[in-house]
Design a protein around this motif. Structure first.
Motif, short mmCIF file in Angstrom:
data_model
loop_
_atom_site.label_atom_id
_atom_site.label_comp_id
_atom_site.label_asym_id
_atom_site.label_seq_id
_atom_site.Cartn_x
_atom_site.Cartn_y
_atom_site.Cartn_z
N PHE A 396 -6.01 7.43 -0.39
CA PHE A 396 -4.84 7.17 0.43
C PHE A 396 -3.68 6.75 -0.47
O PHE A 396 -3.79 5.78 -1.22
CB PHE A 396 -5.13 6.08 1.46
N ASP A 397 -2.60 7.52 -0.43
CA ASP A 397 -1.42 7.19 -1.24
C ASP A 397 -0.43 6.42 -0.38
O ASP A 397 0.16 6.97 0.54
CB ASP A 397 -0.77 8.47 -1.77
N GLU A 398 -0.28 5.15 -0.70
CA GLU A 398 0.64 4.30 0.07
C GLU A 398 2.09 4.62 -0.26
O GLU A 398 2.38 5.10 -1.36
CB GLU A 398 0.43 2.83 -0.32
N ALA A 399 2.99 4.25 0.66
CA ALA A 399 4.42 4.36 0.37
C ALA A 399 4.78 3.33 -0.70
O ALA A 399 4.08 2.32 -0.85
CB ALA A 399 5.23 4.12 1.62
N ASP A 400 5.87 3.58 -1.44
CA ASP A 400 6.30 2.65 -2.48
C ASP A 400 6.58 1.27 -1.90
O ASP A 400 7.06 1.15 -0.77
CB ASP A 400 7.59 3.14 -3.13
N ARG A 401 6.29 0.26 -2.70
CA ARG A 401 6.73 -1.09 -2.32
C ARG A 401 7.94 -1.41 -3.17
O ARG A 401 7.84 -1.49 -4.41
CB ARG A 401 5.62 -2.10 -2.57
N ILE A 402 9.06 -1.56 -2.51
CA ILE A 402 10.34 -1.66 -3.22
C ILE A 402 10.88 -3.09 -3.19
O ILE A 402 10.83 -3.76 -2.15
CB ILE A 402 11.37 -0.70 -2.60
N TYR A 403 11.37 -3.53 -4.34
CA TYR A 403 11.93 -4.88 -4.47
C TYR A 403 13.33 -4.79 -5.05
O TYR A 403 13.67 -3.81 -5.72
CB TYR A 403 11.03 -5.74 -5.37
N ALA A 404 14.10 -5.84 -4.79
CA ALA A 404 15.48 -5.82 -5.28
C ALA A 404 15.51 -5.94 -6.79
O ALA A 404 16.16 -5.16 -7.49
CB ALA A 404 16.28 -6.96 -4.64
#
Ligand code: ADP
Length: 760
Positions: A396-404
């Motif tokens: 399962f390829d998760e969506a990116d976890r994006i940080y500032a």
């Protein structure tokens, strides 16, 4: 291609390369296999003849399959058989990690060899060359064919023997260095390679795209060119203006008459410009002057650990593997009062793309071919065939976890790893460079987590470590290049804890930042989920990441981070994707532009190759020289004919090689400076072509004229031509290196770096 006409006929040319047809062949091979199984080994091997390979692919596949089963205990899956067919046809096959590409490659290589073609299987490192050759040896040998690997540690004799094999496994760099070294030989029996018909490239996208323009360099020492301490001291006392001048762009220094006189006085010689000194002392004086006046410490180089390290001007970094040519390095060392290393010059260079271009047929395999379809077509005229997985993908390829910010991202990565590790789930973290790996490992160790770090330094050792990365409680931190080609089994290599790891969700792959191409992201994701295993992958991204900064240059996105800096927004997600597409486009453009420059050199090299081969294999050199200088020829005609021919050969080859190396250096300079001409409304590439073509013509003529001069003056006796007496010695030592590492993985340098600056 001759051996595989059946495929073209069957496929009706370009159009019909349909999966259906190859599935039918595989099906028929399955049926044939049952009958073949009855045959004993000798009878089975005898079933394959040259014509089988050409006319009956199903029979060929069936024989290879049965042999694979008997020799290495693996019955190839249908999807593997399909991949073999595609390779034999000259495609790049897209096959996921863990699908068994090693066996596929060996079956195809054996198929090619059975039709009388010599195959070079190009691997990414020594470890894989040795491993694959040994693993697959019984299959190749089953058919009476030979197989060997070539790695860095081999002597020239061992290489020569290995390259005689039908199937040769070797890292692409070793093959390239051997090609370069074979360009220096003065008699055919010194060659280590004997030609090859097919290049079968493993990790094809890495080699053919990512590293395509990394130059392989062959450098040689240059005895007697480094300035002596005495000369350096004399030069130190010279004054700008009075004794020497510098041109406006500060690229050259010139000794004035007064300067020359001062040097002559100090050294106690009559003239720097007479025959005795012009090729030696004067060269040394000029080098010392250049080092003193034009190369500035901490601008052009730094002194570190008693050594001179060059600074790459375009990136402001130390370029570890680089040296100045022609004794200049030694001159700078002398100026700084350091131990003087021997002078070196670049004898020859070649990109991997040019190397691969030498093979009449190329095919390859990789888990990320589809993403490189455009490049493979554009640069190599190769097509991609997608091979189905043997078992369906469960990852399962998760969506990116994006940080500032990067800091918030790093905190989140550490927290995620701690959480996964607390339940013993194995984690593989992919970083962009060694420094990042080390920093992350240090933080994790601070939390009491045991971490294995892979830096692509010791391939064999790292292969052992990464093979265990799927075991309970493991945390492995690795750069993109490390541990390639090694299978990660859940529960460790012995799969003892497989059930427990499966229960936990399999291997968790974490990327610490998106790469400049999604292909590299997918290479990392592919580490999880082999052969229907469970697994997950996720990338952590910050808006300060390189790919966002470079790809999103000039654009900005408004984001509303949560307290921990996390940005959960589809729009920002899309923005990150957009940035990556921009960097992908830039890389493709740089590749295309850079190749335009390299292509011409590659074409010129072919002409040099032909000329060299002609001089090596025929009495041509003697014929040319004696025709141009009949008196000289007559004066030594009492010597045996072989001696005369070899002496002439060495003279002509010396000047040809020297000319080629100077040509490369000159064009390097032209390439560096040519963007200045763009201001004068000339198209850089056209201008480059014009100069390169003109210079090449001159090189050819000059090599002959100089050879005639040498022929007239050099001492020739029963021992041959005494070239060293004339200061025309070939280098007594050579060394090889690759300029920079993977430019896409960060930390790369040189050509790509400076050219990208140039095309901006
Ligand atoms: P890749 O290079 O495609 O990632 P490898 O060649 O390393 O994969 O093979 C992965 C694993 O699958 C190896 O352990 C190999 O022994 C196994 N394997 C490959 N083909 C077969 C087959 N037909 N039957 C059983 N095992 C296989």
């Amino acid at each position: 291609m001759a051996g595989f006409d059946w495929f073209w006929k069957a496929m009706g040319g370009q159009q019909g390369r349909n999966q259906k047809r190859s599935k039918a062949i595989v099906q028929r091979a399955d049926e044939l296999r049952r009958d073949l199984w009855q045959l004993d080994d000798a009878a089975l091997a005898a079933r394959v003849t040259n014509s089988t390979v050409a006319d009956d692919p199903a029979l060929l596949l069936a024989c290879l399959s049965v042999a694979a089963h008997r020799t290495i205990g693996m019955v190839p899956f249908d999807v593997q058989n399909q991949a073999v067919l595609r390779l034999l046809e000259g495609d790049v096959v897209h096959m996921a990690t863990g699908e068994g590409k090693t066996l596929v490659g060996a079956m195809a290589a054996t198929g090619f060899a059975l039709s009388g073609k010599r195959v070079h299987v190009m691997t990414v490192n020594d470890y894989l060359a040795d491993r694959d050759a040994e693993w697959m040896r019984p299959l190749v040998e089953f058919f009476g064919l030979s197989v060997a690997s070539v790695t860095e540690k081999l002597t020239p004799e061992q290489r020569r023997a290995a390259y005689r094999s039908d199937v040769v496994y070797a890292p692409v760099s070793e093959i390239g260095f051997d090609v370069l070294r074979d360009q220096l030989i003065t008699s055919r029996d010194q060659a280590v390679q004997h030609g090859a018909d097919v290049a079968l490239v493993d990790e094809a996208d890495s080699v053919l795209v990512d590293e395509a323009l990394v130059p392989l360099v062959l450098a040689g020492n240059e005895p007697g060119r480094a300035p002596t301490g005495k000369i350096v001291n004399v030069v130190k006392r010279l004054r700008l203006g009075a004794h020497y001048t510098v041109d406006d762009d500060r690229r050259n220094v010139f000794l004035t008459d007064a300067g020359a006189a001062a040097v002559e006085r100090a050294l106690g010689i009559t003239s720097l410009y007479n025959d005795e000194h012009v090729g030696s002392t004067l060269v040394q004086v000029n080098l010392a002057l250049h080092a003193q006046e034009l190369l500035v410490r901490d601008v052009h180089y730094i002194v570190r650990d008693g050594k001179v390290a060059l600074i790459d001007a375009s990136r402001g970094r130390v370029a570890d593997l680089q040296r100045w040519p022609d004794g200049l390095q030694a001159a700078v060392e002398a100026k700084e009062g350091l131990a003087v290393s021997e002078g070196g010059r670049i004898l020859d260079t070649m990109t991997l793309q040019a190397l691969v271009g030498r093979y009449p047929m190329v095919c390859g395999m990789t888990g990320t071919a589809v993403e490189a379809t455009d490049q493979l077509r554009q640069f190599y005229d190769l097509r991609v065939s997608v091979i189905d997985r043997h078992k369906e993908l469960q990852r399962f390829d998760e969506a990116d976890r994006i940080y500032a910010t990067e800091a918030e991202k790093n905190d989140a990565i550490v927290a995620e790893i701690i959480a996964l590790n607390s339940v013993q789930r194995p984690v593989l973290v992919g970083t962009h460079d060694v420094a990042e790996s080390e920093a992350l490992a240090t933080r994790l160790r601070g939390h009491g987590i045991e971490v294995s770090v892979l830096n692509a330094k010791n391939d064999a050792e790292e292969a052992r470590i990464i093979a265990e990365a799927g075991d309970l409680g493991r945390v492995t931190v690795s750069t993109q290049m490390a541990g390639r080609g090694t299978d990660i089994r859940l529960g460790g290599t012995d799969e003892a804890d497989r059930d427990a790891v499966v229960e936990l969700g399999g291997l968790a792959v974490i990327g610490t930042a998106r790469h400049r191409t999604s292909r590299l992201d997918n290479q990392l994701r592919g580490r999880a989920g082999r052969q229907g295993d469970p697994g997950t992958s996720v990338f952590f991204v910050s808006l300060e990441d390189d790919v966002v900064a470079v790809g999103g240059a000039g654009e900005s996105v408004t984001a509303h981070p949560a307290g921990d800096g996390r940005i959960d927004s589809k729009r920002v997600q899309d923005f990150v994707e957009h940035c990556q597409r921009v960097t992908e486009g830039q890389l493709l453009e740089i590749h295309a532009q850079t190749w335009k420059y390299n292509k011409l050199l590659a074409d010129q090299r072919v002409i040099i190759d032909e000329r060299r081969a002609n001089l090596l294999d025929t009495p041509r050199a003697w014929e040319e020289l004696s025709a141009r200088s009949p008196e000289r020829a007559a004066s030594i005609s009492e010597l045996p004919q072989e001696v005369l021919e070899q002496a002439a050969r060495e003279i002509m080859l010396y000047h040809l090689d020297r000319g080629w190396s100077e040509h490369l250096a000159l064009l390097d300079d032209v390439r560096e400076s040519i963007h200045l001409r763009a201001i004068a409304k000339e198209t850089p590439i056209d201008e480059f072509h014009r100069i390169a073509v003109a210079e090449f013509k001159e090189l050819a003529q000059r090599a002959v004229t100089e050879a005639v001069d040498t022929f007239n003056t050099v001492r020739i006796d029963a021992a041959g031509a005494h070239l060293a007496d004339e200061g025309l010695a070939r280098p007594s030592a050579t060394w090889t290196y690759m300029v920079g590492d993977n430019p896409l993985a960060g930390g790369g340098k040189s050509v790509i770096g400076s050219l990208s600056a140039m095309f901006r």
